[in-house]
Scaffold this motif. Structure first.
Motif, short mmCIF file in Angstrom:
data_model
loop_
_atom_site.label_atom_id
_atom_site.label_comp_id
_atom_site.label_asym_id
_atom_site.label_seq_id
_atom_site.Cartn_x
_atom_site.Cartn_y
_atom_site.Cartn_z
N SER A 114 0.82 -1.21 0.00
CA SER A 114 0.00 0.00 0.00
C SER A 114 0.86 1.26 0.00
O SER A 114 0.34 2.36 0.07
CB SER A 114 -0.93 0.02 1.22
N TRP B 22 -4.42 -8.69 -15.06
CA TRP B 22 -4.16 -8.05 -13.76
C TRP B 22 -2.74 -7.51 -13.79
O TRP B 22 -1.77 -8.25 -13.69
CB TRP B 22 -4.34 -9.08 -12.65
N ARG C 248 -0.55 -3.32 -13.29
CA ARG C 248 -0.76 -1.88 -13.11
C ARG C 248 -1.01 -1.21 -14.46
O ARG C 248 -0.60 -1.72 -15.51
CB ARG C 248 0.43 -1.24 -12.40
N THR D 143 -8.17 -3.43 -11.87
CA THR D 143 -7.51 -2.14 -11.66
C THR D 143 -7.56 -1.80 -10.18
O THR D 143 -8.60 -1.47 -9.65
CB THR D 143 -8.20 -1.04 -12.47
N ARG D 144 -6.43 -1.89 -9.52
CA ARG D 144 -6.38 -1.67 -8.07
C ARG D 144 -6.82 -0.25 -7.73
O ARG D 144 -6.29 0.73 -8.23
CB ARG D 144 -4.97 -1.90 -7.55
N GLY D 145 -7.83 -0.17 -6.85
CA GLY D 145 -8.28 1.13 -6.34
C GLY D 145 -9.23 1.88 -7.24
O GLY D 145 -9.68 2.97 -6.89
N SER E 179 -11.96 -2.98 -9.31
CA SER E 179 -10.86 -3.04 -8.36
C SER E 179 -10.89 -4.30 -7.51
O SER E 179 -11.94 -4.68 -6.97
CB SER E 179 -10.92 -1.82 -7.42
N SER F 69 -7.69 -6.17 -4.75
CA SER F 69 -6.30 -6.07 -4.30
C SER F 69 -6.03 -7.11 -3.23
O SER F 69 -6.94 -7.54 -2.52
CB SER F 69 -5.99 -4.67 -3.77
#
Length: 504
Positions: free
Chosen positions: A21, A268, A270, A300-302, A341, A343
Motif C-alpha cells: 500500500s 491483472w 498496473r 484495476t487496483r483502487g 478493483s 487487491s
C-alpha cells in the motif's frame, strides 16, 4: 545456517502492515519475508534487519525487535539511523553508514556474525558491502529494480540536461547508482529472479565496469516462490464469498446478460503503457470469434469503474484508460469488457479460482516482463496462461510448454493464442495441468530458501567472490550526513544522452 537480510527501507511486522500500500513496501518485502520464514521452518536462523521508526503515523515500527508468531527462528531487528520519523527510501542515503555501523555493533554485542549478509534493493546492497568490509562475511545482492532503468524511463522523451538535474534532485539517482555499482561489484553473487532479468537489466551502460551481464559466475538465478496455502485450486480464504460477490456485482454491471456464462480472459497488472493493455483490448476488437467465446476482465487496483470514470485514476494512469476506452467505443465492446478493483493475494487467488471455473484464461501481454509473478500464481491455481514472450514468462512457462507465449506487439497473435485455449477444452485442460505442475515443481519458497543456503555455502568456500577493491561511494565514508553525488550527464540504454555523454 544464519542469514541476515538487509532492508533499510523496508518495514516488516507480524501483521504485514501497509504491505503493497506504499511505494516502499512492495513485492521485495514479500520475497524477504517468505524466504526468511521458510529458512526458519527448515531449522535455520534468519534475521530481517530494517530501520526503526518512531513516528505517530507509523506506530507498528517503533520497537527494537519483533517476530512472526509462527516462525520462532526469525527475528525482525529494527536499527535506528537519522531522524526518528519515517523517511522515504530516497532520503535514507545520508544515514546508511550510521545504520550499517549500528548493525555491526548489534552483532558485536552478540559476539557472533551471520554466515551470510544478503542486501536487498540498492541501499541494502550498499549496507551489505559496508558490513562485509567490517566483518569479513560475504554478501549477495538482489536489486529487485535498478535505478538506471527508472531514470531512462523518466528521461525517455527528453535530451534536456535540466530534466536530468530535476530527476536526480527528486530521486537521488547519483547516490543510488553509485550504491548499485558498488553492490554489484563487491557481492559474492548477484541474485536475479530470472535469466532474462540478468541479461536485460544488468547490461545497462551505467553498470559497465561494475558487472558483466555475460559472466555466469557473478549471477545466481533464484526465483521467488508461491504461497500454495493461498494459490491452490482447493484453497479458500475467509473472505472468498465476499470476493466472489464483488466479482459477480461487477460482472452484472458491465457484462451483457446473455454473455455472463462465457469464459473470462483476466488481465491483472498496473495501468502502465508498458503493460500493454491496449493490445489485449485490440485483440478483442479485431476478432469477433474471440468476443463470441469470452469476456475481458481487467483488474484495476483502487479504481471501481475506470472505463466509465477514468478521471478517478491517478494522473499518470489516465492516458492508458483513455486509450482503452477509445478502442472499446470504436469497436462497441461495451457489454463484453469489465474493469474493477481488487487487491491482495487472497483476493487475487479467489479471482483466479473463479476464472478457472468459467473455463477462462489469464493474459499478460506486457511489452517486457522481468519475471511475471502473476503468471506463476495463475498457473498454481490451475488457470491457463497466455503471456508475453519477452522476458521471464518464457522461463516460467518452460518455453511455452506450460502456457502459451505471444508477441505482445501483435494483437492477432494474442487473439490466436487465446482462441487455442478457449476453443479446445482438451488443450485448455492440458495447459492448466502442466502449468500447475510447473508452479509446484519450480516455484516453491522452500526451493528458493534452499538456493540461498547453497549460495551461502559457495560464498563461504570462496567459490563465489566479488571485488573488494571496487570503490565504495565517498558519501558513506563520512561520519556525518554528507552531500550526495549528482549526475552531470547520462547515457541511456540505446545510446541517447542528456548533457555530455557519461563515461563508463
Amino acid at each position: 545456517m544464519h542469514i541476515a537480510f538487509l532492508n533499510p527501507q523496508g518495514n516488516f511486522d507480524p501483521r504485514n502492515s501497509y504491505l503493497a500500500s506504499h511505494p516502499d513496501f512492495g513485492g521485495q518485502l514479500v520475497y524477504v519475508r517468505e524466504v526468511a520464514r521458510t529458512l526458519g521452518k527448515m531449522g535455520h536462523h534468519a534475521d530481517i534487519l530494517t530501520r526503526r521508526i518512531v513516528d505517530p503515523d507509523w506506530p507498528e515500527f517503533a520497537s527494537d525487535t519483533d517476530a512472526y508468531p509462527d516462525a520462532p527462528n526469525v527475528r525482525i531487528l529494527r536499527i535506528p539511523c537519522g531522524p526518528d520519523r519515517f523517511l522515504p527510501k530516497e532520503e535514507l542515503w545520508p544515514y546508511l553508514s550510521e545504520w550499517a555501523e549500528d548493525v555491526q555493533q548489534f552483532y558485536r554485542k552478540e559476539a557472533s556474525w551471520p554466515d551470510l549478509w544478503t542486501g536487498h534493493y540498492a541501499d541494502g546492497g550498499l549496507a551489505a558491502a559496508l558490513l562485509e568490509e567490517a566483518s569479513g562475511i560475504p554478501f549477495t545482492f538482489t536489486g529487485h529494480s535498478l535505478g538506471a532503468w527508472k531514470l531512462d524511463f523518466l528521461l525517455q522523451d527528453s535530451e534536456d540536461p535540466d530534466d536530468l538535474r530535476e530527476a536526480d534532485a527528486g530521486y537521488n539517482f547519483g547516490a543510488r547508482i553509485e550504491a548499485e555499482r558498488a553492490a554489484m561489484a563487491r557481492s559474492a553473487a548477484i541474485v536475479t529472479n530470472s535469466a532474462a532479468e540478468r541479461r536485460e537489466q544488468y547490461d545497462h551502460p551505467a553498470y559497465s565496469e561494475a558487472v558483466d551481464a555475460n559472466d555466469d559466475g557473478r549471477f545466481a538465478v533464484i526465483p521467488p516462490g508461491v504461497d500454495f496455502s493461498i494459490f491452490d485450486p482447493e484453497a479458500r480464504s475467509p473472505h472468498e464469498a465476499e470476493t466472489l460477490a464483488e466479482i459477480r456485482a461487477a460482472h452484472e454491471r458491465d457484462i451483457g446478460s446473455g454473455r455472463r456464462s462465457l469464459p473470462a480472459v483476466i488481465a491483472w497488472s498496473r495501468l502502465d503503457p508498458k503493460k500493454n493493455h491496449r493490445a489485449l483490448v485490440e485483440a478483442f476488437a479485431r476478432h469477433p470469434e474471440l468476443r463470441d467465446r469470452a469476456n475481458l476482465i481487467v483488474i484495476t487496483r483502487g479504481l471501481e469503474d475506470p472505463l466509465r470514470d477514468p478521471d478517478s485514476a491517478p494522473e499518470e494512469e489516465r492516458p492508458v484508460l483513455y486509450d482503452l476506452i477509445s478502442v472499446v467505443e470504436r469497436s462497441n465492446l461495451w457489454g463484453s469488457v469489465s474493469a474493477f478493483s481488487l487487491s491482495g493475494q487472497v483476493t487475487l487467488a479467489a479471482l483466479y479460482r473463479w476464472g478457472t471455473g468459467t473455463g477462462g484464461v489469464f493474459c499478460l501481454p506486457a511489452e517486457y516482463e522481468p519475471f511475471g509473478m502473476t503468471v506463476v500464481e495463475a498457473m498454481a491455481v490451475g488457470l491457463p496462461v497466455v503471456a508475453t514472450k519477452n522476458g521471464g514468462p518464457r522461463e516460467t512457462t518452460d518455453e511455452g510448454r506450460s502456457g502459451l507465449l505471444v508477441d505482445p506487439h501483435d494483437p492477432d497473435d494474442i487473439a490466436a493464442q487465446l482462441l487455442r485455449l478457449l476453443s479446445d477444452r482438451e488443450a485448455w485442460q492440458a495447459h492448466a495441468d502442466r502449468g500447475r505442475q510447473r508452479a509446484r515443481e519450480r516455484y516453491s519458497w522452500r526451493r528458493t530458501a534452499e538456493s540461498y543456503l547453497r549460495l551461502s555455502e559457495e560464498a563461504a568456500r570462496g567459490v563465489r567472490r566479488g571485488d573488494p577493491t571496487f570503490p565504495l561511494p565517498e558519501f558513506v565514508r563520512r561520519s556525518d550526513p554528507a552531500e550526495l553525488p549528482r549526475l552531470k550527464s547520462w547515457s541511456r540504454a540505446g545510446g541517447r544522452s542528456n548533457g555530455q555523454r557519461q563515461k563508463g
